[in-house]
Design a protein around this motif. Structure first.
Motif, PDB file in Angstrom:
ATOM      1  N   ASN B   2     -79.852 -41.549  -2.614  1.00  0.00           N
ATOM      2  CA  ASN B   2     -79.807 -40.184  -2.024  1.00  0.00           C
ATOM      3  C   ASN B   2     -80.114 -39.226  -3.202  1.00  0.00           C
ATOM      4  O   ASN B   2     -80.442 -39.694  -4.365  1.00  0.00           O
ATOM      5  CB  ASN B   2     -78.162 -40.158  -1.804  1.00  0.00           C
ATOM      6  N   ARG B   3     -80.274 -37.871  -2.606  1.00  0.00           N
ATOM      7  CA  ARG B   3     -80.889 -37.031  -3.520  1.00  0.00           C
ATOM      8  C   ARG B   3     -80.352 -36.613  -4.968  1.00  0.00           C
ATOM      9  O   ARG B   3     -80.875 -36.376  -5.729  1.00  0.00           O
ATOM     10  CB  ARG B   3     -81.052 -35.700  -2.583  1.00  0.00           C
ATOM     11  N   ILE B   4     -79.020 -36.515  -4.792  1.00  0.00           N
ATOM     12  CA  ILE B   4     -78.066 -36.478  -6.206  1.00  0.00           C
ATOM     13  C   ILE B   4     -78.515 -37.435  -6.947  1.00  0.00           C
ATOM     14  O   ILE B   4     -78.786 -37.462  -8.307  1.00  0.00           O
ATOM     15  CB  ILE B   4     -76.692 -36.124  -5.955  1.00  0.00           C
ATOM     16  N   ASP B   5     -78.419 -38.680  -6.613  1.00  0.00           N
ATOM     17  CA  ASP B   5     -78.792 -40.005  -7.569  1.00  0.00           C
ATOM     18  C   ASP B   5     -80.333 -39.782  -8.092  1.00  0.00           C
ATOM     19  O   ASP B   5     -80.432 -40.215  -9.236  1.00  0.00           O
ATOM     20  CB  ASP B   5     -78.795 -41.035  -6.787  1.00  0.00           C
ATOM     21  N   ARG B   6     -81.323 -39.283  -7.052  1.00  0.00           N
ATOM     22  CA  ARG B   6     -82.536 -39.127  -7.422  1.00  0.00           C
ATOM     23  C   ARG B   6     -82.560 -38.126  -8.697  1.00  0.00           C
ATOM     24  O   ARG B   6     -83.446 -38.501  -9.883  1.00  0.00           O
ATOM     25  CB  ARG B   6     -83.627 -38.635  -6.525  1.00  0.00           C
ATOM     26  N   LEU B   7     -81.987 -37.225  -8.702  1.00  0.00           N
ATOM     27  CA  LEU B   7     -81.873 -36.046  -9.428  1.00  0.00           C
ATOM     28  C   LEU B   7     -81.814 -36.805 -11.002  1.00  0.00           C
ATOM     29  O   LEU B   7     -82.239 -36.339 -11.858  1.00  0.00           O
ATOM     30  CB  LEU B   7     -80.881 -34.920  -9.156  1.00  0.00           C
ATOM     31  N   PHE B   8     -80.680 -37.484 -10.812  1.00  0.00           N
ATOM     32  CA  PHE B   8     -80.222 -38.014 -12.241  1.00  0.00           C
ATOM     33  C   PHE B   8     -81.031 -38.854 -12.901  1.00  0.00           C
ATOM     34  O   PHE B   8     -80.877 -39.482 -13.879  1.00  0.00           O
ATOM     35  CB  PHE B   8     -78.438 -38.260 -12.061  1.00  0.00           C
TER      36      PHE B   8
END
Lengths: 420, 59
Positions: B2-8
């Motif tokens: 998901n996007r938040i995991d991609r960010l990190f």
């Protein structure tokens, strides 16, 4: 309301940018400065009573009274100053400005600077040099002897040379010095040099003795600040037409008397907004410390008000050796001043900033909104009369001046029914 | 992912506004960070903020 302010500030900045300060002559304070008489003493900063004056201002008043022959020694001068017989007033109330104590008396020679666009005038005494000088509150025999020499030799020689030369466009000369490493307040090396280059041929052609002519050239050459007393009236006559524009929030005067700092805001007329002057933490000459420093003093902050001095420090990296910090700090100070000003100066361009104009036209709203205060570079006077300069550094006005001005501005707009 | 995991999972580009200690913590962990010189409007003074607001009004 916002539109009224925008239009008024546009007018104020238009007046500022269109100014054409020009040196048109020299005269004596009694003949030139409005409202002068033998018992009037003008001083730097907002109005102040004798009993509230700081050491260097009292010292300069004592020296002024001795110079005028109204007293023969310190005791007599002090008694006379306290007697109520002497009228003290701000230079600013008489179309004049003066560095440090700014004491200007009846017989002192003055530069006459005219704003050719608006027809208004500004006056300033001649710079005495460094060391024991009246503007730092010294009043011994050496000081009075020099003032008399300035009246009897320096003034007539320069006046005659100026008559041979004709009017000098100061805006153009200041624009040049800003590109030569001067910021126009505490670095005046380029300005003084250009002035000598401009006037030396005319001084030579005057009919005074060679000795007098050589002494005049040597005196100017020995004093890097000689040009300051031309930049100051130039800034003063540039800014006076910025004042008294209804609804304008632009600052058109800042000045200090050694006790209080004062500002004037265009849309608020002639009123001063004052607060106790700050002590300057700068670089001190050997043997002196912060303990010796008098609070901020002088009308020379008129340079910052017009977009020079601390506002133009990026163009004068060498000045940090005098006031402290690094050349990068100087660039940062100038950059920060764009946050609180309306425009970039049309004439004063800084090579080190890609020829960007200096930050010009302080808006009280921006100062309050950003909490960024104007940066001023300045000399530091000893707190006791007669000692002189003890250092130089950076200082800011008290925030209270701007807070009180903003409140007064809102009150005025409310009472006029422009805002609720 | 998901996007938040991609960010990190990416290199972070951080601009910190406000308390400088937050940026210092990141610097100590060798994360590039730009500290923005920011302060609240009118220094957070409500009275001064209200005065500025009045000058923005149309009546």
């Amino acid at each position: 309301m916002e539109e009224l302010i925008r239009k008024a500030n546009e007018q104020a900045l238009n007046n500022l940018q269109k100014a054409r300060p020009t040196l048109i002559g020299m005269g004596v304070a009694k003949d030139m400065i409005p409202g002068m008489d033998k018992k009037t003493i003008l001083h730097a900063g907002p109005p102040i009573k004798w009993e509230n004056m700081s050491g260097p201002l009292k010292g300069a008043v004592i020296g002024g009274l001795i110079y005028e022959g109204l007293a023969s020694n310190e005791d007599e001068a002090t008694k006379l100053a306290a007697s109520g017989e002497i009228k003290f007033d701000s230079c600013h109330h008489h179309d004049a400005v003066g560095p440090m104590a700014g004491v200007t008396t009846y017989s002192m020679p003055v530069w006459i600077v005219k704003n050719e666009t608006f027809g208004n005038y500004a006056y300033c005494t001649l710079n005495e040099g460094l060391g024991k000088v009246l503007r730092y509150g010294a009043f011994n025999e050496e000081v009075i002897t020099r003032l008399k020499w300035m009246e009897n030799v320096l003034y007539p020689v320069l006046k005659a040379a100026l008559e041979l030369h004709g009017p000098l466009d100061l805006k153009s000369m200041i624009a040049q010095v800003v590109q030569m490493g001067d910021e126009g307040h505490n670095r005046n090396k380029a300005g003084t040099s250009l002035f000598i280059r401009e006037f030396a041929p005319h001084i030579v052609l005057t009919e005074f003795s060679n000795e007098d002519k050589a002494d005049v050239l040597k005196f100017m050459h020995s004093n890097d600040h000689f040009f300051l007393n031309l930049t100051m009236p130039s800034a003063k006559c540039t800014l006076d037409p910025v004042g008294n524009i209804p609804y304008s929030t632009i600052v058109y005067a800042m000045a200090r008397n050694g006790t209080e700092f004062g500002i004037r805001v265009s849309g608020l007329g002639d009123q001063w907004f004052t607060a106790p002057a700050e002590v300057i933490d700068g670089l001190f000459f050997p043997g002196f410390t912060l303990e010796d420093a008098n609070p901020d003093i002088g009308d020379s902050v008129i340079t910052e008000t017009s977009g020079l001095g601390g506002f133009a420090m990026a163009t004068a990296p060498a000045i940090v050796q005098f006031v402290g910090g690094t050349p990068q700090d100087a660039i940062n100070y100038t950059t920060m001043m764009y946050e609180i000003t309306e425009e970039e100066n049309d004439a004063y361009k800084m090579p080190s900033m890609n020829f960007r104009g200096t930050p010009t036209g302080i808006d009280i709203r921006k100062v309050i909104e950003t909490q960024i205060l104007p940066i001023i570079n300045t000399g530091i006077a000893h707190k006791d009369p007669g000692v002189g300069q003890v250092g130089a550094g950076l200082v800011r006005p008290p925030m209270k001046c701007f807070e009180d001005a903003l409140e007064a501005f809102v009150d005025k707009m409310t009472s006029e029914g422009i805002i609720k | 992912m998901n996007r938040i995991d991609r960010l990190f999972s990416q290199d972070l580009k951080v601009i910190n506004m406000g308390l400088e200690s937050f940026s210092k913590d990141l610097k100590n962990q060798e994360v590039p960070v730009v500290q923005m010189d920011w302060r609240p409007r009118a220094g957070g003074n409500a009275k001064l903020g209200a005065l500025l607001d009045k000058l923005k009004s149309n009546k």
